[in-house]
Design an enzyme around this catalytic site. Structure first.
Site, PDB file in Angstrom:
ATOM      1  CB  SER A 136      -1.052   0.236   1.353  1.00 48.81           C
ATOM      2  OG  SER A 136       0.479   0.015   2.630  1.00 48.81           O
TER       3      SER A 136
ATOM      4  CE  LYS B 277      -3.529   1.096   4.765  1.00 51.84           C
ATOM      5  NZ  LYS B 277      -3.121   0.365   3.560  1.00 51.84           N
TER       6      LYS B 277
END
Length: 784
Positions: free
Chosen positions: A690, A733
């Site tokens: 990611s 996140k």
């Protein structure tokens, strides 16, 4: 109604119907048939007056069943239309003031009209004569009825012998039907229907049907009684033999104490509610124990085994009643936020309430430490009124800790599942399996494989512990598991559970949790009197931002405890109260701030980008630093990166090289320079795809000498075609970005659907932009 039944065409009446004026006695629960004498108790004044009037006249009295037994003062409208004329054979007034009479039924009658209501009921009635002729159909039915009646009387214990002689010798079919109808055990309403059935063939059919049902009940009762008697005889025989064995043991000097233990275990087996197979096994072992000397080394092992069997909650359950309103109140009182989690728990409880016998799913709470996974299980137990037990699976690497050891080993015991159930005391507790992701396989087997049977609703109804050796039903247990990292749970085990993810808390949620729960809890734990120390929102926010950057609230509670201990010292020294503590005092209490907002400083130069990472402790921000040094075109990677993250860096560099001309970068730079990519906090392992977008953005920033916006973070995997691919952990996140004070987050466009899981407070704190390609990332992240 049956009172409209007409006689069969072949029937003739012995006499024309006669009209009489007779006193009426309403009765409850009793129907008088012609040819039968019944005792009656008279308590109502009007009924007593009717009987006395009949005796005065020397006439019969009309016995009629009430339609509704609850009516205390009935009129003729409250009675059935058909009754029986009865001759008062005996009338007695008892010493307690009650009146008893024996009434012999004479003939059916139909009420024509009422004559009076007071002081007693009187009506004009029409006598209903019995059919006087017969035919083979009637004779056949009567013979069959006589046989069934005799068989029924033979099955009834201590039945009067004269009834059997009467049933054999009675001739008129109508009288036989009325006699049997009077004595069979059916409700009064059904007897009234038989009384109202005038046609003899129909009456015989109805009596045969009722008697046939009663006869079948008597047969079953006889069989059950015989089996019970056999069991009692066997128990008595066993008891006599045990007494003989006890006497022999006493003669041999084996003492009385062992016999008392055996009797206690025998009684415990009888009262434990075991299913047949465990009870058979327990009694087999108890028989071995009886024949075994107490000095034998195996005596203690066998006795311990039987005690385990008797102490398990085979049939004992706590009250499973579920009150959703109470459950909702408990969850709101115990936990702040977590609306989606609470809604799923309420759905779970609603299904358990509507289908208590159904198979319940296994809930698995997954989230970082300190977000309330274990306390949610305790809240479910409180909401359902069940006992709560918990075992920790962290570090378990032996299958025997789940399934138990076989009895052949010295010191063998059941596994943790059976031990916890004995501790719970019921077969349907809330059972929390903590840290299910931290089990590990060892040389003694894989405990995760043993958990497959425990956590499978289709199999755990017959869970077999190695020590017990008999099945135990776990289907009534509400199993709840917790984990920090879902990926560490084996696939087959994860497939048996319904995963519920708990994200980290935002700053506002942490402040609310601290105000509602943590401050009061730490004040009580440290003995600080109420209203002597007040922690307002500014100091709580300072604790959250500068000292406890975490997904949960565990460290926050510890720091609040440190502040309370500081206040406790000042109170013990006699300082005037209340004590005021502000954000400026935290440096003296806790030391310098442990965290600072370094995003602006880190991204103030080209080549530095802010990424977003998911960790077992929740989301976090991640800095990607890139530098160009003279060399021969190598890629240098540092920061303890995993294999997947290294591949993401190589893909990002290849993508930059492929687009060098479009980006305004001289391709010759790659031949004369080495590219060094570093991710700080090198002691912490990092992996995953990611960070690809952040690495690509940092490289473009370095080579084009453009800084990355210091208020922006990003996440997303890249492909060599320049596409930004979706990643996981969006909820954690985005929450981490809001917690770090960032105001803008770049996400893959295909992750837009995941924003529904992001807490509302985090969505409100940051602006979300989406990226389809790396060109979108450059346009939105790099400064002009």
């Amino acid at each position: 109604m049956a009172d409209n039944d007409a006689p069969s065409p072949s029937a003739t009446h012995t006499a024309p119907p006669a009209a009489d004026d007779i006193p009426i006695v309403p009765v409850r629960g009793t129907v008088l048939f012609p040819g039968v004498a019944v005792p009656l108790t008279i308590g109502r004044a009007r009924s007593l007056a009717a009987v006395q009037e009949a005796l005065r006249r020397g006439s019969s009295v009309g016995i009629v069943l009430q339609r509704d037994e609850q009516v205390d003062d009935p009129t003729l409208l409250d009675l059935h239309r058909i009754g029986t004329l009865g001759e008062v054979v005996r009338f007695i007034t008892a010493g307690d003031g009650t009146h008893q009479l024996v009434c012999h039924g004479e003939q059916r009658f139909r009420i024509d009209r009422a004559l009076r209501d007071h002081p007693y009921l009187e009506a004009r009635v029409q006598r209903i004569p019995e059919p006087g002729t017969t035919n083979p159909e009637i004779e056949g039915r009567a013979r069959h009825l006589r046989q069934l009646a005799v068989e029924a009387l033979e099955l009834i214990p201590q039945a009067p012998s004269h009834l059997m002689d009467l049933a054999r010798g009675i001739e008129p079919a109508s009288l036989l039907a009325d006699l049997v109808a009077s004595y069979i055990d059916i409700p009064a309403v059904e007897k009234q229907e038989l009384l109202e059935t005038i046609d003899i063939e129909r009456r015989l059919d109805k009596v045969l049907a009722a008697l046939g049902h009663q006869l079948e009940v008597l047969r079953v009762t006889r069989r059950v009684s015989e089996r019970t008697r056999e069991a009692i005889d066997e128990r008595q025989r066993r008891h006599i033999l045990e007494e003989h064995l006890r006497a022999i043991q006493q003669e041999l000097g084996q003492g009385e104490e062992g016999g008392e233990d055996i009797r206690a275990l025998d009684e415990a087996i009888a009262t434990s509610g075991m299913p047949p197979e465990p009870e058979q096994q327990a009694r087999r072992e108890l028989g071995r124990l009886r024949r075994m000397p107490e000095a034998s080394a195996e005596y203690g092992m066998v006795r311990n085994y039987v005690e385990w069997l008797t102490e398990l909650p085979w049939a004992k359950e706590s009250d499973p009643a579920i009150d959703l309103q109470k459950a909702r109140a408990v969850l709101e009182a115990d936990h702040f936020g977590l609306d989606k989690i609470k809604r799923r728990i309420l759905e779970f409880l609603a299904v358990r309430k509507l289908a208590p016998e159904g198979k319940s799913p296994i809930l698995c709470f997954v989230g970082p430490p300190g977000v309330g996974k274990t306390s949610l299980g305790q809240s479910i137990a409180r909401a359902t009124g069940r006992n709560f037990v918990r075992i920790s699976l962290g570090g378990v690497h032996d299958e025997a800790e789940i399934r138990g050891h076989r009895r052949t080993y010295i010191g063998a015991l059941p596994g943790n599942i059976i031990q916890a159930l004995r501790k719970a005391g019921t077969r349907n507790p809330v059972f929390m399996l903590d840290e299910v992701d931290k089990m590990g396989a060892g040389i003694h087997g894989d405990p995760a494989a043993a958990m497959l049977e425990v956590l499978d609703p289709e199999q755990n109804s017959s869970f077999r512990d190695n020590y017990l050796g008999v099945p135990f039903d776990l289907s009534r247990v509400i199993f709840i598991t917790t984990a920090n990292v879902l990926e560490n749970i084996p696939g087959p085990l994860r497939d048996r559970m319904e995963v519920i993810e708990l994200a980290g808390y935002t700053e506002d949620e942490k402040v609310a949790i601290a105000e509602r729960y943590l401050v009061a809890r730490q004040r009580i734990a440290n003995g600080v009197p109420e209203d002597t120390v007040r922690l307002d929102q500014p100091i709580l926010r300072a604790l959250i931002r500068d000292y406890t950057r975490e997904a949960g609230v565990r460290n926050l509670e510890r720091t609040i405890g440190a502040v309370m201990r500081h206040a406790a010292v000042r109170i013990a020294d006699g300082e005037a109260m209340p004590i005021a503590i502000g954000p400026g005092d935290l440096h003296d209490i806790l030391g310098p701030a442990r965290f600072e907002n370094e995003t602006a400083m880190r991204t103030a130069v080209p080549g530095v980008a802010t990424g977003l990472a998911w960790t077992p402790a929740g989301g976090d921000i991640l800095f990607i630093e890139a530098a160009r040094v003279p060399g021969g075109g190598k890629l240098i990677l540092t920061g303890q990166l995993g294999e997947v993250m290294k591949e993401s860096a190589q893909a990002a560099l290849s993508l930059v090289k492929a687009r060098a001309v479009a980006l305004g970068v001289d391709p010759a730079l790659f031949e004369s320079s080495d590219i060094h990519i570093h991710v700080p906090a090198g002691a912490i392992p990092k992996d995953g795809p990611s960070a690809g977008t952040a690495i690509f953005t940092a490289l473009v920033s370095l080579l084009t000498n453009r800084t990355v916006r210091n208020d922006t973070a990003m996440t997303g995997e890249i492909s060599l075609r320049g596409l930004v691919l979706p990643v996981g952990g969006i909820k954690e996140k985005v929450t981490a970005a809001a917690r770090a004070g960032l105001v803008r987050v770049l996400l893959p466009a295909r992750n837009a659907k995941d924003l529904d899981d992001v807490p509302a407070a985090a969505r409100a704190a940051v602006a979300i932009d989406f990226m389809e390609t790396v060109d979108d990332a450059i346009a939105k992240a790099l400064s002009p």
